[in-house]
Design a protein around this motif. Structure first.
Motif, PDB file in Angstrom:
ATOM      1  N   TRP A 200       0.691  -0.803   0.092  1.00 16.41           N
ATOM      2  CA  TRP A 200      -0.098  -0.160  -0.274  1.00 16.41           C
ATOM      3  C   TRP A 200       1.321   0.816   0.095  1.00 16.41           C
ATOM      4  O   TRP A 200       1.984   1.350   0.794  1.00 16.41           O
ATOM      5  CB  TRP A 200      -1.298  -0.537   1.149  1.00 16.41           C
ATOM      6  CG  TRP A 200      -0.013  -0.231   2.935  1.00 16.41           C
ATOM      7  CD1 TRP A 200       0.359  -1.041   3.356  1.00 16.41           C
ATOM      8  CD2 TRP A 200       0.065   0.738   3.308  1.00 16.41           C
ATOM      9  NE1 TRP A 200       1.376  -1.354   4.464  1.00 16.41           N
ATOM     10  CE2 TRP A 200       0.757   0.436   4.383  1.00 16.41           C
ATOM     11  CE3 TRP A 200       0.593   2.483   3.696  1.00 16.41           C
ATOM     12  CZ2 TRP A 200       1.483   1.481   5.506  1.00 16.41           C
ATOM     13  CZ3 TRP A 200       0.834   3.260   4.158  1.00 16.41           C
ATOM     14  CH2 TRP A 200       1.608   2.919   4.700  1.00 16.41           C
ATOM     15  N   ASP A 202       0.667   5.868   0.842  1.00 14.83           N
ATOM     16  CA  ASP A 202      -0.454   6.773   1.049  1.00 14.83           C
ATOM     17  C   ASP A 202       0.385   8.165   0.511  1.00 14.83           C
ATOM     18  O   ASP A 202       1.413   8.634   1.036  1.00 14.83           O
ATOM     19  CB  ASP A 202      -1.168   6.530   2.772  1.00 14.83           C
ATOM     20  CG  ASP A 202      -1.567   5.796   2.611  1.00 14.83           C
ATOM     21  OD1 ASP A 202      -2.425   5.209   2.249  1.00 14.83           O
ATOM     22  OD2 ASP A 202      -2.126   5.664   3.777  1.00 14.83           O
ATOM     23  N   GLY A 205      -1.684  11.103   3.287  1.00 16.76           N
ATOM     24  CA  GLY A 205      -2.712  10.604   4.228  1.00 16.76           C
ATOM     25  C   GLY A 205      -3.473   9.624   4.042  1.00 16.76           C
ATOM     26  O   GLY A 205      -4.704   8.993   3.480  1.00 16.76           O
ATOM     27  N   ASN A 206      -3.683  10.142   2.402  1.00 18.08           N
ATOM     28  CA  ASN A 206      -4.647   9.566   1.295  1.00 18.08           C
ATOM     29  C   ASN A 206      -4.152   8.659   0.951  1.00 18.08           C
ATOM     30  O   ASN A 206      -3.439   8.088   0.084  1.00 18.08           O
ATOM     31  CB  ASN A 206      -5.557  10.468   0.530  1.00 18.08           C
ATOM     32  CG  ASN A 206      -5.461  11.680   1.103  1.00 18.08           C
ATOM     33  OD1 ASN A 206      -7.319  11.555   2.033  1.00 18.08           O
ATOM     34  ND2 ASN A 206      -5.516  13.275   1.034  1.00 18.08           N
ATOM     35  N   ARG A 207      -4.918   7.113   0.785  1.00 21.83           N
ATOM     36  CA  ARG A 207      -4.797   5.791   0.058  1.00 21.83           C
ATOM     37  C   ARG A 207      -4.091   5.972  -1.614  1.00 21.83           C
ATOM     38  O   ARG A 207      -5.866   6.171  -2.436  1.00 21.83           O
ATOM     39  CB  ARG A 207      -5.732   4.680   0.560  1.00 21.83           C
ATOM     40  CG  ARG A 207      -5.178   3.164  -0.250  1.00 21.83           C
ATOM     41  CD  ARG A 207      -3.735   2.759   0.446  1.00 21.83           C
ATOM     42  NE  ARG A 207      -3.542   2.900   1.488  1.00 21.83           N
ATOM     43  CZ  ARG A 207      -3.765   2.411   2.893  1.00 21.83           C
ATOM     44  NH1 ARG A 207      -4.165   0.751   2.705  1.00 21.83           N
ATOM     45  NH2 ARG A 207      -3.280   2.104   4.581  1.00 21.83           N
ATOM     46  N   LYS A 208      -3.325   5.945  -1.867  1.00 23.69           N
ATOM     47  CA  LYS A 208      -3.307   6.092  -3.544  1.00 23.69           C
ATOM     48  C   LYS A 208      -2.816   4.696  -4.115  1.00 23.69           C
ATOM     49  O   LYS A 208      -3.861   4.302  -5.334  1.00 23.69           O
ATOM     50  CB  LYS A 208      -2.300   6.426  -3.658  1.00 23.69           C
ATOM     51  CG  LYS A 208      -2.318   8.862  -3.069  1.00 23.69           C
ATOM     52  CD  LYS A 208      -3.769   8.869  -4.029  1.00 23.69           C
ATOM     53  CE  LYS A 208      -4.183   9.993  -3.443  1.00 23.69           C
ATOM     54  NZ  LYS A 208      -5.182  10.497  -3.790  1.00 23.69           N
ATOM     55  N   ASP A 210      -3.343   0.550  -3.410  1.00 29.32           N
ATOM     56  CA  ASP A 210      -3.639  -0.427  -2.389  1.00 29.32           C
ATOM     57  C   ASP A 210      -3.489  -2.179  -3.497  1.00 29.32           C
ATOM     58  O   ASP A 210      -4.556  -2.384  -3.971  1.00 29.32           O
ATOM     59  CB  ASP A 210      -5.332  -0.574  -2.201  1.00 29.32           C
ATOM     60  CG  ASP A 210      -5.280  -1.959  -0.588  1.00 29.32           C
ATOM     61  OD1 ASP A 210      -4.554  -2.158  -0.394  1.00 29.32           O
ATOM     62  OD2 ASP A 210      -6.784  -1.228   0.373  1.00 29.32           O
ATOM     63  N   GLU A 275       8.045   6.514   5.392  1.00 33.72           N
ATOM     64  CA  GLU A 275       7.859   7.884   5.224  1.00 33.72           C
ATOM     65  C   GLU A 275       8.886   8.888   4.928  1.00 33.72           C
ATOM     66  O   GLU A 275       9.461   8.706   5.881  1.00 33.72           O
ATOM     67  CB  GLU A 275       7.077   7.710   6.858  1.00 33.72           C
ATOM     68  CG  GLU A 275       6.240   9.403   6.266  1.00 33.72           C
ATOM     69  CD  GLU A 275       5.134   9.480   8.100  1.00 33.72           C
ATOM     70  OE1 GLU A 275       4.583   8.950   8.008  1.00 33.72           O
ATOM     71  OE2 GLU A 275       5.954  11.030   8.583  1.00 33.72           O
TER      72      GLU A 275
END
Length: 279
Positions: A200, A202, A205-208, A210, A275
């Protein structure tokens, strides 16, 4: 085993992560986690050590790349059918092979520098394969025996330089800091089937992204065997194996790309997370 390198850039020392998640210092047993240390004999020696006997490393740490002295950083493109579709490119009949320059390799949480003039800096979560023993012309059946372990890679890409500035992808793939690797080298025995790992990514903070390695077009064994036909893979080399859909290039209704201040977080099952802030 989960092996890592801890410390300031250029001064990392070898360590492992024990079953309780504590970081243990390996520098009394091995000088560095380089190609020699992660070969079959080297890994066997490290596996024989009782982690409880190793000094505990406490406090905040910086993870460096989990293997030192990588000489070749090979990448595979369009290895997920749905990513090929979002890129408006056909599913390849053979693996698409290109290079990321070894000078782009950095720690998993270090900041990533957007190149001067870049308009299309993009993200790609990928499964990294770390070679443990020399491989040339190996069969698919024998290929995984040459793998020391696996890691997380963000194949950071500048799409304009990759696809609009001439006929080679390499130019858009190896800018300084474009190769965050780690946090760990997880040995092949602990990972098990590399074709069954969820992944995954992000952005802010937004999932791009998966996905799962089970949807790769060419498996790790096929890739190692294929690449070894054209070059000699050396201990410590890294192959990054392609990305599932959801990159900036494929966003709808139109592509969008990273800007200074964006934070990308990504991970792969069993292999840890990264990160990094884009600057």
């Amino acid at each position: 085993m989960k092996l890592c390198r801890i410390g300031d850039a250029g001064q990392e020392r070898p360590a492992l992560v024990d079953a309780d998640g504590h970081i243990r210092d390996l520098s009394g047993h091995v000088a560095n986690l380089d190609g020699a240390a992660i070969g079959p004999d080297g890994l066997a020696r490290l596996a024989a050590i009782d982690p409880a006997t190793l000094p505990l490393i406490e406090g905040p740490v910086r993870y460096g790349p989990p293997v030192a002295g990588t000489r070749q950083f090979v990448a595979i493109g369009l290895n997920y059918a749905d990513h090929a579709a979002e890129s408006n490119l056909p599913i390849p009949a053979e693996p698409v092979v290109f290079n990321k320059w070894v000078s782009c390799i950095q720690g998993p949480n270090d900041p990533v520098t957007i190149p001067a003039g870049s308009r299309k800096t993009d993200w790609e979560v990928e499964l990294g394969v770390i070679i443990g023993s020399t491989a040339h012309n190996v069969s698919e059946a024998d290929a995984l025996a040459h793998v020391a372990g696996y890691c997380v890679v963000d194949d950071v890409s500048e799409r304009e330089w990759q696809t609009e500035r001439g006929a080679t992808w390499d130019k858009g793939k190896g800018f300084p800091t474009f190769g965050p690797v780690g946090p760990w080298l997880v040995t092949a025995d602990e990972v098990g089937d590399p074709q069954a790992l969820s992944m995954w990514l992000d952005v802010n903070g937004n999932r791009k992204q998966d996905g799962s390695t089970k949807t790769m077009i060419f498996t790790v064994a096929q890739i190692v065997s294929y690449v070894s036909q054209f070059m000699t893979l050396l201990p410590g080399d890294i192959i990054t194996t392609g990305t599932p859909p959801g990159v900036g290039l494929g966003q709808k209704p139109e592509p969008w790309y990273l800007k200074a201040g964006d934070v990308v977080t990504l991970g792969i099952e069993k292999l840890g997370t990264q990160e990094h802030k884009f600057v």
